[in-house]
Design a protein around this motif. Sequence first.
Motif, mmCIF file in Angstrom:
data_model
loop_
_atom_site.group_PDB
_atom_site.id
_atom_site.type_symbol
_atom_site.label_atom_id
_atom_site.label_comp_id
_atom_site.label_asym_id
_atom_site.label_seq_id
_atom_site.Cartn_x
_atom_site.Cartn_y
_atom_site.Cartn_z
ATOM 1 N N GLY A 14 0.886 -1.159 0.000
ATOM 2 C CA GLY A 14 0.000 0.000 0.000
ATOM 3 C C GLY A 14 0.906 1.184 0.000
ATOM 4 N N GLN A 15 0.772 1.999 1.017
ATOM 5 C CA GLN A 15 1.664 3.146 1.147
ATOM 6 C C GLN A 15 3.059 2.647 1.518
ATOM 7 O OE1 GLN A 15 0.463 6.131 0.329
ATOM 8 N NE2 GLN A 15 2.562 6.841 0.462
ATOM 9 N N ALA A 16 4.055 2.963 0.652
ATOM 10 C CA ALA A 16 5.428 2.529 0.946
ATOM 11 C C ALA A 16 5.940 3.250 2.185
ATOM 12 C CB ALA A 16 6.335 2.844 -0.238
ATOM 13 N N ALA A 17 6.772 2.573 2.939
ATOM 14 C CA ALA A 17 7.337 3.184 4.148
ATOM 15 C C ALA A 17 8.211 4.369 3.762
ATOM 16 C CB ALA A 17 8.166 2.140 4.891
ATOM 17 N N ASP A 18 8.035 5.518 4.473
ATOM 18 C CA ASP A 18 8.819 6.710 4.150
ATOM 19 C C ASP A 18 10.301 6.494 4.462
ATOM 20 O OD1 ASP A 18 6.666 8.075 3.244
ATOM 21 O OD2 ASP A 18 6.155 8.929 5.208
ATOM 22 N N ASP A 19 10.572 5.747 5.539
ATOM 23 C CA ASP A 19 11.948 5.539 5.962
ATOM 24 C C ASP A 19 12.537 4.333 5.220
ATOM 25 O OD1 ASP A 19 14.310 5.054 7.203
ATOM 26 O OD2 ASP A 19 13.552 5.389 9.236
ATOM 27 N N PRO A 20 13.605 4.544 4.424
ATOM 28 C CA PRO A 20 14.190 3.416 3.672
ATOM 29 C C PRO A 20 14.593 2.246 4.573
ATOM 30 C CG PRO A 20 15.166 5.501 2.972
ATOM 31 C CD PRO A 20 14.289 5.806 4.140
ATOM 32 N N GLN A 21 15.003 2.553 5.835
ATOM 33 C CA GLN A 21 15.436 1.471 6.733
ATOM 34 C C GLN A 21 14.263 0.557 7.108
ATOM 35 O OE1 GLN A 21 17.303 4.027 9.658
ATOM 36 N NE2 GLN A 21 19.319 3.190 9.136
ATOM 37 N N ILE A 22 13.077 1.173 7.323
ATOM 38 C CA ILE A 22 11.889 0.370 7.661
ATOM 39 C C ILE A 22 11.500 -0.499 6.451
ATOM 40 C CG2 ILE A 22 9.421 0.487 8.245
ATOM 41 C CD1 ILE A 22 10.074 3.094 9.778
ATOM 42 N N ALA A 23 11.536 0.136 5.235
ATOM 43 C CA ALA A 23 11.190 -0.608 4.020
ATOM 44 C C ALA A 23 12.123 -1.817 3.839
ATOM 45 C CB ALA A 23 11.286 0.321 2.800
ATOM 46 N N GLU A 24 13.412 -1.595 4.122
ATOM 47 C CA GLU A 24 14.410 -2.663 3.982
ATOM 48 C C GLU A 24 14.129 -3.787 4.986
ATOM 49 O OE1 GLU A 24 17.602 -4.821 2.690
ATOM 50 O OE2 GLU A 24 16.609 -3.143 1.725
ATOM 51 N N ALA A 25 13.776 -3.411 6.227
ATOM 52 C CA ALA A 25 13.498 -4.413 7.281
ATOM 53 C C ALA A 25 12.272 -5.256 6.891
ATOM 54 C CB ALA A 25 13.265 -3.720 8.622
ATOM 55 N N GLU A 100 5.687 -8.045 -4.656
ATOM 56 C CA GLU A 100 6.065 -8.357 -3.265
ATOM 57 C C GLU A 100 7.587 -8.225 -3.062
ATOM 58 O OE1 GLU A 100 2.285 -9.844 -4.163
ATOM 59 O OE2 GLU A 100 4.092 -10.727 -4.991
ATOM 60 N N ILE A 101 8.357 -8.643 -4.079
ATOM 61 C CA ILE A 101 9.818 -8.616 -3.929
ATOM 62 C C ILE A 101 10.304 -7.187 -3.716
ATOM 63 C CG2 ILE A 101 12.026 -9.093 -5.101
ATOM 64 C CD1 ILE A 101 10.451 -11.360 -6.624
ATOM 65 N N PHE A 102 9.764 -6.258 -4.533
ATOM 66 C CA PHE A 102 10.264 -4.873 -4.468
ATOM 67 C C PHE A 102 9.321 -3.933 -3.721
ATOM 68 C CE2 PHE A 102 12.101 -6.769 -8.352
ATOM 69 C CZ PHE A 102 13.430 -6.756 -7.949
ATOM 70 N N GLY A 103 8.227 -4.481 -3.194
ATOM 71 C CA GLY A 103 7.356 -3.685 -2.342
ATOM 72 C C GLY A 103 6.631 -2.567 -3.049
ATOM 73 N N ARG A 104 6.098 -2.841 -4.233
ATOM 74 C CA ARG A 104 5.317 -1.811 -4.926
ATOM 75 C C ARG A 104 4.353 -2.468 -5.902
ATOM 76 N NH1 ARG A 104 7.235 -3.677 -9.612
ATOM 77 N NH2 ARG A 104 9.471 -3.654 -9.837
ATOM 78 N N PRO A 260 23.473 -2.990 -8.824
ATOM 79 C CA PRO A 260 22.251 -3.675 -8.361
ATOM 80 C C PRO A 260 21.157 -2.675 -7.982
ATOM 81 C CG PRO A 260 24.192 -4.682 -7.362
ATOM 82 C CD PRO A 260 24.682 -3.499 -8.126
ATOM 83 N N TRP A 261 21.557 -1.551 -7.354
ATOM 84 C CA TRP A 261 20.551 -0.543 -7.002
ATOM 85 C C TRP A 261 19.897 0.056 -8.231
ATOM 86 C CZ3 TRP A 261 22.084 3.070 -2.315
ATOM 87 C CH2 TRP A 261 21.942 2.321 -1.129
ATOM 88 N N GLN A 262 20.680 0.241 -9.304
ATOM 89 C CA GLN A 262 20.126 0.799 -10.549
ATOM 90 C C GLN A 262 19.024 -0.127 -11.064
ATOM 91 O OE1 GLN A 262 21.501 3.607 -12.375
ATOM 92 N NE2 GLN A 262 19.891 3.504 -13.898
ATOM 93 N N ARG A 263 19.300 -1.433 -11.026
ATOM 94 C CA ARG A 263 18.293 -2.393 -11.516
ATOM 95 C C ARG A 263 17.049 -2.358 -10.643
ATOM 96 N NH1 ARG A 263 22.974 -5.154 -12.973
ATOM 97 N NH2 ARG A 263 23.204 -6.292 -11.025
ATOM 98 N N GLU A 264 17.271 -2.234 -9.334
ATOM 99 C CA GLU A 264 16.121 -2.195 -8.430
ATOM 100 C C GLU A 264 15.322 -0.908 -8.637
ATOM 101 O OE1 GLU A 264 15.275 -2.287 -3.645
ATOM 102 O OE2 GLU A 264 17.089 -3.226 -4.394
ATOM 103 N N PHE A 265 16.042 0.192 -8.840
ATOM 104 C CA PHE A 265 15.398 1.490 -9.057
ATOM 105 C C PHE A 265 14.562 1.464 -10.337
ATOM 106 C CE2 PHE A 265 15.618 5.762 -11.025
ATOM 107 C CZ PHE A 265 14.900 6.455 -10.074
ATOM 108 N N PHE A 269 9.777 1.402 -11.354
ATOM 109 C CA PHE A 269 8.958 2.274 -12.221
ATOM 110 C C PHE A 269 7.574 1.645 -12.322
ATOM 111 C CE2 PHE A 269 7.996 3.749 -16.747
ATOM 112 C CZ PHE A 269 7.676 5.032 -16.354
ATOM 113 N N PRO A 270 6.517 2.381 -11.955
ATOM 114 C CA PRO A 270 5.199 1.726 -11.843
ATOM 115 C C PRO A 270 4.515 1.416 -13.174
ATOM 116 C CG PRO A 270 5.038 4.031 -11.254
ATOM 117 C CD PRO A 270 6.486 3.777 -11.504
ATOM 118 N N TYR A 271 5.156 1.696 -14.296
ATOM 119 C CA TYR A 271 4.539 1.391 -15.598
ATOM 120 C C TYR A 271 5.495 0.554 -16.435
ATOM 121 C CZ TYR A 271 1.860 5.423 -14.137
ATOM 122 O OH TYR A 271 1.104 6.280 -13.409
#
Length: 846
Positions: A14-25, A100-104, A260-265, A269-271
């Motif tokens: 749903g709403q992604a966590a604002d804090d990257p650390q929480i999203a990672e956890a 689910e893997i990338f949380g979006r 790896p971050w570039q690929r994840e970023f 992209f939502p489309y």
Amino acid sequence: MLPVQSLDTYRPLGQAADDPQIAEAQRREFFRQLHRWLRSGHTVWAVCGTEGELQRFDELWTEYGLSKRDDEPQPVRTLGQVSRGFLIEPAKLVVVTDSEIFGRTRSQRPRRLKSPHASATRSALEIDFTDLSVGDYVVHLQHGIGRYLGLKVLPVETRTTRSGREKTEGGQECLVIEFGTRDPEQEPPRLFVPVSEAHLVSKYVGTGKAKPPLSILGGKRWSKAKADAEKAVADLAADLLKIQASREAQLGHAFGGDTPWQREFEGSFPYEETRDQWSAIQAAKQDMERPRPMDRLVCGDVGFGKTEVAIRAAFKAVMGGRQVAVLVPTTVLAQQHYNTFRERMAEFPISVELLSRFRSKKQADATIDGLAAGSVDIVVGTHKLIQKNVRFKELGLVIIDEEQRFGVLHKEKLKMLRQMVDVLTLTATPIPRTLHMALTGARDMSTIETPPQDRLPIETTVIEFDEKIIRNAIQRELNRGGQVFFLHNRVTTIETMADRIRKLVPKARLIVGHGQMPSGVLEKVMTRFINGEVDILLSTTIIESGVDIPNANTMIIDRADRFGLSELYQLRGRVGRYKHQAYAYLILPRHAALLSDARKRISALKQYSKLGSGFKIAMRDLEIRGAGNILGSQQSGHITAVGFELYCQLLKQSVKRLKGEKVERRVEVTVSIDFLALNPGEERAAEREKAKPEQPEFEVRVPRSVAASVDGDEDKTPAYNPQPEPRDVGRVPAYLPFDYIPDTRQRIILYRKLAQLSNEDDLTQLKAEIRDRFGPMPKPVERLLRVAELKLLAAPKNVTSIETRDDKIMFTRNGSLITLSGKYPRLAKRTPDGRLGELKRLLRAL
């Protein structure tokens, strides 16, 4: 039936966590859950949309220490499209997706463009130089600029030639072109161009609203204009290539491959990217990985996804340890880009800042200090970014949006930047495909022509000021939860208009915005509208510059007759940025409906409501701004003098010549074959041979072995009889028959394609296209294609004329006729098709 369970309890989306650390956890915990399922005997399938996402999944699996032991079960990885993951407990099956893997959540878009307007869009940037209407200005390659008066079929006339044969002429379709005259009292001369020579005529497209003077047949002005344009084009190509060469020689920073971050970023992209968008992204990233500075131009219609190309390039630069400057022409647009960049990069430790007049001095100073210290990664700003006090610690990439809207001084500074760092320029001013092709090799360009899949064309209505229609339009938009742009381009009367609208729709929340407001007030106005706190924005053209508000889908433009066509197009492009149907209302005063210029502009706008039709619009207004922006204003005069298509051809040749590439010089081959009718009405049956007189008994006949081979197979060398008797084989048709291709426009297009063939591969493709579109080819079409093949064989051998007269073959090479032992080669076959084969073999043997 087995129960299917959602994975929401394990991985809430749903709403992604604002804090990257929480999203990672949260993600780490979900991966551990996958591991627990595997150990308890479940089969886990990981389904991702791209190879990059699968690769990132593997990296995360390893990073979380879940692939240490070889004997442990591992997830099954596969490419595919599944919107959400699920669990079927009785079957011990778990399917997880990239969501689910990338949380979006990803907005699925079919890869194929199914809707008719979307597939039509790809051709919108093709200028159709064959699309002639009566009254259009046209360019005849040899005679200059004329006015097209329509098609006419010439009457059939029969006349007797010197040899006593009857010759039929006429019956052919011609384009009628009127030229200029020195004496205004005289009727202007007309030129009748057969449809088979239609390639010599193209639509005239200039650069301004001025009408070009008509050329005078036989006058010198046209050849001088052509020579001047050729010289100017050569200079321009030399300048472009000099800049290109100096950049090639400069040593820039070569960025590494994707992290790896570039690929994840990119996976976040939502489309789904359109094909053009994907190739523009790849081209930009490849340029960044080269050691020379990048200078790429990305052109695309409003809202076709240019910003995403810039965002990915910026992310790559930051991952490579460099800073990024995003330069935009207006404050409002800077705010919008700032919001977009921040939102897209929220889950990553990247610092994005804004530098514009919307910021207080304290905020601006903090940003400038951060840039110098290297703590700010990306800065979005107006021309304030080019001021002397702004210093970067390690600038790696500059992104410029709509460069043509900056002033001359700013452009000079940008030129200096180009030599040192990578530069990516974005523009919504459409670039004609012809120009794009001409500049290949002199300018790195990507064009995005495909609209996002679910985009609908804007419905445009022209009205007089009618309060009832305006109220209904506003009410309909508000009823579906949308917002309205109301454009009134007079600051002095804007408040009066605001009162009128408030009376029409008393419940709507209206706000006024214009360029003369203090910057802080204007920012608040725009921010409130962008955030959806107000329903109607009544403003001047400040909304023209790229503001993106997907929720605003109705635009009402007051006094639309006061705007230029391209300006109207850009304004109208502010709505319809999302999948809802958008509406544009153009209000004209009663008397303006009579002004032909305004009416033409507005009918063009309605006609081209198709997506991506920006260029056709600019073309109708004859303002090729795209050409002016790239080539510079001084070239506009030459485009006006010779027309756009010829200008582009000259430019393409100059670029190739200066790069040392082989220029495929078109040798014009004239064909006059007396046994072929190249136009309807010229056909003639063969005359019967007269009976030979009885021979005297005492004549001695010497058998000649050569004569026996005359009617043999086509592929044997023709026998050249020293004194043959001419044989009449008649005239057979070799053209596109009316009953095979009834549409005149299609016939003209095919004749043009035939004339523009440059090699045998093109001919093979054209044959396949004709067969595919119109069915099996009748004999006349086959012969026409064989004549085209003769021209292709003749051109590289410098044969400029192919003529047959009775049995004689007369080829002209380098100005003189070709003879064998002082005599013309002779045709030996008795059929026209056999004779075409002989001509082909003789040309091959030269």
